[in-house]
Design a protein around this motif. Structure first.
Motif, mmCIF file in Angstrom:
data_model
loop_
_atom_site.group_PDB
_atom_site.id
_atom_site.type_symbol
_atom_site.label_atom_id
_atom_site.label_comp_id
_atom_site.label_asym_id
_atom_site.label_seq_id
_atom_site.Cartn_x
_atom_site.Cartn_y
_atom_site.Cartn_z
ATOM 1 N N GLY A 124 1.033 -1.072 -0.229
ATOM 2 C CA GLY A 124 0.293 0.080 -0.200
ATOM 3 C C GLY A 124 1.088 1.493 -0.071
ATOM 4 O O GLY A 124 0.016 1.660 -0.990
ATOM 5 N N LEU A 125 1.843 0.965 0.689
ATOM 6 C CA LEU A 125 3.295 2.490 0.689
ATOM 7 C C LEU A 125 3.352 2.725 -0.536
ATOM 8 O O LEU A 125 3.552 3.914 -0.771
ATOM 9 C CB LEU A 125 3.789 1.918 1.998
ATOM 10 N N GLU A 126 4.202 1.645 -1.237
ATOM 11 C CA GLU A 126 4.911 1.804 -2.470
ATOM 12 C C GLU A 126 3.889 1.909 -2.765
ATOM 13 O O GLU A 126 3.922 2.882 -4.097
ATOM 14 C CB GLU A 126 5.677 0.292 -2.885
ATOM 15 N N LYS A 127 2.347 0.965 -3.218
ATOM 16 C CA LYS A 127 1.486 1.948 -4.354
ATOM 17 C C LYS A 127 1.289 3.387 -4.380
ATOM 18 O O LYS A 127 1.148 4.138 -5.024
ATOM 19 C CB LYS A 127 0.484 1.303 -4.488
ATOM 20 N N SER A 128 0.674 3.999 -2.722
ATOM 21 C CA SER A 128 1.014 5.559 -3.029
ATOM 22 C C SER A 128 1.866 6.634 -3.625
ATOM 23 O O SER A 128 1.429 7.859 -3.831
ATOM 24 C CB SER A 128 0.431 5.296 -1.761
ATOM 25 N N SER A 129 3.034 5.887 -3.601
ATOM 26 C CA SER A 129 4.527 6.855 -4.044
ATOM 27 C C SER A 129 3.882 6.308 -5.365
ATOM 28 O O SER A 129 4.533 7.173 -6.456
ATOM 29 C CB SER A 129 5.476 6.382 -3.691
ATOM 30 N N ARG A 130 3.807 5.330 -5.522
ATOM 31 C CA ARG A 130 3.669 5.024 -7.451
ATOM 32 C C ARG A 130 2.855 5.679 -7.762
ATOM 33 O O ARG A 130 2.671 6.272 -8.966
ATOM 34 C CB ARG A 130 3.691 3.318 -7.513
ATOM 35 N N ASN A 131 1.382 5.848 -7.106
ATOM 36 C CA ASN A 131 0.321 6.437 -7.658
ATOM 37 C C ASN A 131 0.623 7.807 -8.030
ATOM 38 O O ASN A 131 -0.411 9.025 -8.990
ATOM 39 C CB ASN A 131 -0.563 6.193 -6.895
ATOM 40 N N THR A 132 1.836 8.696 -7.753
ATOM 41 C CA THR A 132 1.645 9.509 -7.175
ATOM 42 C C THR A 132 3.175 10.774 -8.072
ATOM 43 O O THR A 132 4.118 9.925 -8.727
ATOM 44 C CB THR A 132 2.313 10.505 -6.331
ATOM 45 N N GLY A 133 2.259 11.313 -9.910
ATOM 46 C CA GLY A 133 3.557 12.266 -10.555
ATOM 47 C C GLY A 133 2.578 11.869 -11.656
ATOM 48 O O GLY A 133 2.177 10.900 -11.758
ATOM 49 N N ASP A 134 3.305 12.994 -12.561
ATOM 50 C CA ASP A 134 2.881 12.503 -13.620
ATOM 51 C C ASP A 134 4.072 12.863 -15.305
ATOM 52 O O ASP A 134 4.617 13.291 -14.199
ATOM 53 C CB ASP A 134 1.992 14.564 -13.986
#
Lengths: 226, 387
Positions: free
Chosen positions: B42-52
């Motif tokens: 979940g933590l990794e996903k939250s970081s991966r979900n960020t950014g354009d």
């Protein structure tokens, strides 16, 4: 003309080590059993009759001497070969029946057949025939605990004969049974010897049971008396 | 030829007490394993979900997080009109210099405090982060002491309801809206006007610059130009890459998860071993009978291994079911990069479940190996004579 020998035992001894003491269970026993013979093996407790039976059935190995069954020297077979040989050649009947408690009568009888090439319908036919032969076709779906002692032993006999082995061995099969059930079981074993031509070895210390056999031999302190 | 499976099935049912104890033991281990790992996922996903993918993040060289980075106004002026940076319809560069400040605020349900990240952001900065949306209230008005907080953060921090006020330093800020970061790192932030933030926190400098680049080649060119310009001790990297590097926080959780699972699995292995040793003990004569009937050693061995694996597999499935309700449950921890509160979700993926089941079967096999070997090695005559 008498039938050819099925079991030939020569100078067979079995010595158990108990601590530092050697216990001689069998002392240079020689015996020949012919095809179709119903041999009763008698003797007091500890005389070595069960040991002899186990050696002939390939369950135990002698310390010395030879045991040939249908021309095969059991000494030459390794553990796995011996297991296969038992499956194909020996039907074993135990005093305590030794049925698998979680399996039904049918499934217990089927167990040795699962090791053969028989599949599907042929296997079902064979199991049903064996159960009919011991008069328990209507009990095929019962678990051992739902059967009487006599019925359990008859299921055990069905399991022993389902692979159609030439040799049937029974270790005190009537020891846990009432006289009527004992009579039924012995009658079946006698019929197997007489009409199916099987070689039967019966270990007992009951002279009445032994009388069902065609020949009786006595063991005492590991030696044959006659 | 193997023994029929129903033989094992019925045996485990007959010994139901020991069976249930073993299954529950394995279920617990698998549930803990899956849950802790799902935190890391979940933590990794939250970081991966960020950014354009069209954005480039610029921070001070050597800074791993925005909160420890500083960019002067001169540096910003120098690079904002470079040709690699895209322009809007009016010819203005699409670039935002943000101020990131860490403040300490009381938690909602305890007297403890949490570090919360406040981002002073420009209108361009908001356009550069289209995944962030307003879910309640309204956006802040520049010039007013107003903030918009993450809805998920509001569940954990006191006075974060829309309309509420909280104090930071000598200033009082009013919450005028809730934002949703679409399960990204922005779910852990408070947003306010950049100039307002610089004013109340006395910041002359910016923390980071986010810029839209013309294309990927331009992004790379921008990075190498910054790298070679001696006046700019800065570093540019794709925004997506910047956030995916922020997964260090997940590492200790993963290590903890593996440690916990290993420690607990040793217990489960012994539970399975105990059950199967008892089973072998109770079935010694049965084993002897099977050997007399012609079953080989390896049939007995595989039968007990299958039984152990089967028990553990049922435990594993139960463990998965036990952990399922936590999927999507929002929680928080302290970031190991910025030391601020990070909001993320338990994320139970099919692969994680599969790993849990494999883990369970492994526990079952290891636990049943020794009892199975003992069963297989029993000489038939010894097994037959057992009472």
């Amino acid at each position: 003309m008498s039938a050819p020998p099925v079991v030939v035992i020569q100078e067979t001894s079995k010595i158990y080590q108990q601590g530092e003491i050697n216990v001689i269970a069998l002392d240079r026993v020689s015996l020949t059993i012919r095809g179709g013979e119903f041999l009763s093996l008698m003797g007091p407790s500890g005389s070595g009759k069960s040991t002899l039976l186990h050696i002939v059935a390939g369950v135990d190995r002698p310390t010395s001497g030879e045991c040939c069954v249908r021309g095969i020297d059991l000494k030459r077979l390794n553990e796995s070969e011996l297991a296969d040989w038992r499956n194909q050649n020996v039907g074993f009947v135990f005093q305590a029946f030794n049925l698998i408690p979680v399996l039904t009568a049918y499934e217990n009888v089927e167990l040795p057949l699962l090791l053969t090439r028989l599949r599907g319908k042929a296997r079902r036919t064979q199991v049903n025939t064996a159960l009919e032969l011991v008069g328990l076709a209507d009990r095929r779906n019962h678990l051992p605990r739902q059967l009487s002692g006599g019925q359990e032993q008859r299921v055990a006999i069905a399991r022993a004969l389902v692979t159609d082995p030439p040799l049937m061995v029974a270790d005190e099969p009537t020891g846990n049974l009432d006289s009527q059930s004992a009579h039924d079981v012995l009658t079946i074993l006698q019929a197997l010897s007489r009409s199916a031509g099987k070689t039967v070895i019966l270990v007992t210390h009951d002279p009445k049971a032994a009388a069902f056999g065609t020949r009786t031999v006595h063991l005492e302190k590991g030696q044959l008396l006659n | 030829m193997a023994l029929p499976l129903r033989y094992n099935l019925r045996n485990v049912i007959v010994r139901w007490r020991a069976t249930i104890a073993t299954i529950l033991g394995v279920a617990l281990v698998v549930a803990v394993y899956i849950l802790v790992q799902s935190l890391a996922v979940g933590l990794e996903k939250s970081s991966r979900n960020t950014g354009d993918s069209r954005n480039v993040m610029i921070v001070r060289k050597g800074s791993t997080a925005e909160s420890s980075s500083q960019i002067t106004r001169e540096q910003f002026q120098l690079l904002q009109y470079w040709p690699q940076i895209a322009r809007d319809g009016r010819g203005q560069p699409i670039v935002s210099a943000d101020v990131v400040v860490m403040v300490t605020l009381p938690r909602r349900e305890s007297t403890a405090e949490a570090h919360v990240l406040i981002r002073g952001i420009t209108p361009a900065g908001m356009k550069l982060r289209p995944q962030v949306s307003l879910v309640a209230g309204r956006w802040f008005v520049p010039g007013r002491r107003e903030v918009v907080v993450s809805q998920r953060l509001a569940a954990r921090i006191a006075n974060f309801d829309v309309g509420a006020q909280f104090k930071t330093g000598s200033h009082t800020l009013t919450v005028v809206g809730w934002l949703d970061g679409a399960r990204s790192a922005f779910d852990s932030e408070v947003w306010m006007d950049a100039n307002e933030a610089r004013s109340i926190y006395h910041r002359d400098n910016y923390s980071s610059i986010l810029a839209r680049v013309v294309n990927e080649t331009a992004g790379a060119a921008l990075a190498s130009r910054i790298e070679s310009d001696k006046r700019l001790p800065l570093r540019a990297l794709p925004e997506v890459q910047y956030y995916s590097a922020q997964t260090m926080t997940a590492m200790p959780i993963r290590i903890l998860g593996n440690f916990l699972a290993t420690a607990m699995s040793i217990g489960a292995v012994f539970a399975a071993m105990n059950t199967l040793y008892a089973s072998v003990g109770a079935r010694t004569r049965e084993i002897g009978t099977l050997r007399v009937l012609g079953y080989r050693r390896r049939s007995i061995l595989s039968s007990f291994l299958v039984e152990g694996a089967l028990l553990a597999l049922v435990g594993g499935i139960l463990g998965c079911i036990l952990s399922l309700p936590m999927h999507g449950y929002s929680t928080g921890t302290i970031s190991f990069e910025s030391f601020s509160e990070v909001i993320f979700e338990f994320s139970l993926t099919p692969w994680l479940m599969a790993k849990g089941l494999i883990f369970a079967v492994a526990v079952g096999l290891v636990g049943s190996l020794l009892p199975a070997l003992r069963a297989a090695r029993l000489p038939p005559i010894v097994a037959l004579n057992s009472v």
